[in-house]
Design a protein around this motif. Structure first.
Motif, PDB file in Angstrom:
ATOM      1  N   ILE A  70       0.854  -1.236   0.120  1.00  0.00           N
ATOM      2  CA  ILE A  70       0.176  -0.051   0.185  1.00  0.00           C
ATOM      3  C   ILE A  70       0.752   1.381  -0.019  1.00  0.00           C
ATOM      4  O   ILE A  70       0.586   2.162  -0.729  1.00  0.00           O
ATOM      5  N   TYR A  71       1.917   1.355   1.023  1.00  0.00           N
ATOM      6  CA  TYR A  71       2.631   2.711   1.278  1.00  0.00           C
ATOM      7  C   TYR A  71       3.360   2.970   0.126  1.00  0.00           C
ATOM      8  O   TYR A  71       3.599   4.268  -0.050  1.00  0.00           O
ATOM      9  N   PRO A  72       3.758   2.124  -1.040  1.00  0.00           N
ATOM     10  CA  PRO A  72       4.722   2.723  -2.106  1.00  0.00           C
ATOM     11  C   PRO A  72       3.730   3.575  -3.111  1.00  0.00           C
ATOM     12  O   PRO A  72       4.152   4.482  -3.566  1.00  0.00           O
ATOM     13  N   VAL A  73       2.502   3.401  -2.765  1.00  0.00           N
ATOM     14  CA  VAL A  73       1.549   4.413  -3.695  1.00  0.00           C
ATOM     15  C   VAL A  73       1.655   5.635  -3.021  1.00  0.00           C
ATOM     16  O   VAL A  73       1.594   6.643  -3.880  1.00  0.00           O
ATOM     17  N   LEU A  74       1.642   6.073  -1.759  1.00  0.00           N
ATOM     18  CA  LEU A  74       1.992   7.323  -1.176  1.00  0.00           C
ATOM     19  C   LEU A  74       3.461   7.898  -1.912  1.00  0.00           C
ATOM     20  O   LEU A  74       3.478   8.914  -2.187  1.00  0.00           O
ATOM     21  N   VAL A  75       4.421   7.281  -2.171  1.00  0.00           N
ATOM     22  CA  VAL A  75       5.640   7.797  -2.388  1.00  0.00           C
ATOM     23  C   VAL A  75       5.403   8.087  -3.941  1.00  0.00           C
ATOM     24  O   VAL A  75       5.893   9.303  -4.308  1.00  0.00           O
ATOM     25  N   VAL A  76       4.884   7.373  -4.806  1.00  0.00           N
ATOM     26  CA  VAL A  76       4.574   7.768  -6.067  1.00  0.00           C
ATOM     27  C   VAL A  76       3.849   8.909  -6.254  1.00  0.00           C
ATOM     28  O   VAL A  76       3.932   9.965  -7.195  1.00  0.00           O
ATOM     29  N   VAL A  77       2.676   9.146  -5.446  1.00  0.00           N
ATOM     30  CA  VAL A  77       1.516  10.180  -5.586  1.00  0.00           C
ATOM     31  C   VAL A  77       2.576  11.362  -4.853  1.00  0.00           C
ATOM     32  O   VAL A  77       2.330  12.591  -5.511  1.00  0.00           O
ATOM     33  N   GLY A  78       3.243  11.261  -4.095  1.00  0.00           N
ATOM     34  CA  GLY A  78       4.337  12.495  -3.519  1.00  0.00           C
ATOM     35  C   GLY A  78       4.981  13.021  -4.521  1.00  0.00           C
ATOM     36  O   GLY A  78       5.382  14.196  -4.581  1.00  0.00           O
ATOM     37  N   VAL A  79       5.816  11.941  -5.496  1.00  0.00           N
ATOM     38  CA  VAL A  79       6.421  12.416  -6.283  1.00  0.00           C
ATOM     39  C   VAL A  79       5.774  13.135  -7.328  1.00  0.00           C
ATOM     40  O   VAL A  79       6.406  14.466  -7.980  1.00  0.00           O
ATOM     41  N   LEU A  80       4.715  12.875  -7.750  1.00  0.00           N
ATOM     42  CA  LEU A  80       3.913  13.421  -8.848  1.00  0.00           C
ATOM     43  C   LEU A  80       3.532  14.835  -8.270  1.00  0.00           C
ATOM     44  O   LEU A  80       3.375  15.810  -9.044  1.00  0.00           O
ATOM     45  N   MET A  81       3.237  15.163  -7.093  1.00  0.00           N
ATOM     46  CA  MET A  81       2.737  16.269  -6.471  1.00  0.00           C
ATOM     47  C   MET A  81       4.072  17.099  -6.508  1.00  0.00           C
ATOM     48  O   MET A  81       4.141  18.587  -6.630  1.00  0.00           O
ATOM     49  N   PHE A  82       5.084  16.612  -6.096  1.00  0.00           N
ATOM     50  CA  PHE A  82       6.274  17.534  -5.985  1.00  0.00           C
ATOM     51  C   PHE A  82       6.850  18.112  -7.135  1.00  0.00           C
ATOM     52  O   PHE A  82       7.459  18.914  -7.229  1.00  0.00           O
TER      53      PHE A  82
END
Length: 430
Positions: free
Chosen positions: A345-357
């Protein structure tokens, strides 16, 4: 189907269904992901999964019928992480009070969406700072994702350091992260849910997580979180900056999403005075946030994944209706969702974070002044370091205003910035 004006929008029922199905696949991940995030704050996982599915269905359906746009809605990524890790775990605020904060921010959004406030606030805050806020939230939720996966851990000497990559669960998270980035890079429909599925199968195959014996069941009751919000405790001057943070972030998130999706679908055109779809979609978003807090989940917002349906030809609310109806199936997937390992689950947070960054790359630091550069830097760096979106925004606006005052550049300070700066000061005073 005259209600949706399909011919006027040059679309058809079959095209709208395919678009709705595509949107469903791309945002299906939110049900298990939000369940895991809010359960970390102490909310019952079973109830949160059901409530997340319900608010997605109801909010998307309401938006479809109210605004006739292909915009799907659900619990927003970023603010759900702030809800759990910033407020409940970080500030030690009971989750019931945190839900009260979401409710109050939603009520304010409802009231303000009926006025020209959205235009005023958007024109008051420089675009560079708005992009910095998005990038800061991205770094915040990516940091949380890495921490929850065990890829970074606390260290007394350096505060944080690399985790134990010989640990099988950490390696499972690395696999999930690689798959998430790879599938998204190839623009596969349902990239996130596909990466979660494959990572889960690997975990089950190597006995790293309990293999599901059932895949479907009756929906779990939401009674443990339904109407459990504590509004009176949220009505505190010390929590005003947090309420404003939720309000502003939700507004920026929604307007950013609608701008991006609207450009592709030729929606929300300012030169068409008869087009009330933007106003109505904002109203639907605000009402959904209030409704979500009553059901027991954090801020609800328009989902950028709606763009996937638009790319497939979705142009009206019928797309969102089909998306909402498809999400009914998630009400019965509780056993499957519960068996998903957390490090899938938590890898999704990282990818979404990168997209927002990536929004930070749109700021031209060579042409910006010191006030803007310093504010953007503090916003981005302090959100993850202090585990607080509020602290990042507050520090950014304070330094922006102080530098402008010192340099006597009063023309760059409008009422909107001064009001937010005053509220920002309260964040540190209280």
């Amino acid at each position: 189907m005259n209600f949706f004006r399909l011919k006027e929008h040059n679309t058809s029922i079959s095209k709208e269904f395919y678009a709705g199905f595509t949107t469903f696949l791309t945002m299906l991940y939110i049900v298990p992901v939000n369940g895991f995030i809010l359960s970390d704050a102490g909310l019952p996982l079973d109830a949160v999964i059901t409530a997340t599915a319900l608010i997605t269905i109801l909010a998307t359906l309401f938006s479809a019928l109210w605004s006739n746009t292909p915009i799907a809605m659900s619990v927003g990524m970023g603010l759900n992480a702030y809800f759990s890790y910033g407020l409940v775990l970080g500030m030690k605020i009971p989750w019931e009070t945190a839900l009260g904060i979401v409710f109050l921010s939603g009520i304010l959004f409802v009231l303000l969406s009926l006025t020209n406030f959205r235009i005023w606030i958007m024109t008051s805050i420089p675009m560079s700072l708005r992009r910095a806020i998005s990038a800061g939230i991205g770094s915040f939720i990516a940091f949380i994702g890495l921490k929850q996966m065990g890829m970074i851990v606390s260290n007394e000497a350096t505060l944080v350091t690399l985790g134990d990559f010989s640990n099988s669960n950490v390696l499972l998270g690395v696999l999930g992260l690689i798959l998430s980035f790879s599938f998204y890079a190839y623009k596969l429909r349902g990239a996130f849910i596909l990466s979660i599925a494959i990572t889960s199968i690997v975990a089950w195959s190597f006995s790293l997580n309990t293999t599901p014996t059932d895949f479907f069941s009756v929906p779990s009751s939401i009674s443990p979180i339904f109407l459990k919000l504590d509004i009176l405790s949220a009505l505190s001057l010390s929590l005003l900056p947090v309420i404003i943070t939720f309000l502003i972030t939700d507004m920026f998130d929604t307007l950013g999403t609608l701008t991006g999706v609207g450009t592709r679908a030729n929606l929300f055109q300012e030169n068409n005075k008869n087009d009330k779809s933007l106003q109505k979609t904002l109203e639907a978003d605000a009402i959904a946030t209030v409704g979500g807090s009553l059901l027991g989940v954090s801020t609800t917002t328009a989902f950028i994944e709606s763009a996937s349906g638009v790319e497939e030809g979705g142009r009206t609310g019928l797309t969102a209706v089909f998306t909402a109806l498809l999400f009914i199936t998630t009400l019965f997937m509780l056993p499957l969702f519960k068996s998903i390992p957390s490090n899938a689950i938590y890898p999704v947070l990282v990818v979404v974070g990168v997209l927002m960054f990536t929004e930070l790359g749109k700021i031209n630091f060579e042409e910006t002044d010191l006030a803007t550069s310093a504010a953007a830097f503090l916003i981005v760096i302090l959100m993850p370091l202090t585990f607080s979106i509020t602290n990042g925004i507050a520090a950014g606006f304070l330094i922006f205003t102080i530098i402008k005052l010192v340099k006597k550049e009063y023309k760059d300070l409008n009422i909107g910035i001064l009001v937010i700066t005053f509220i920002s000061a309260l964040a540190f005073i209280f």
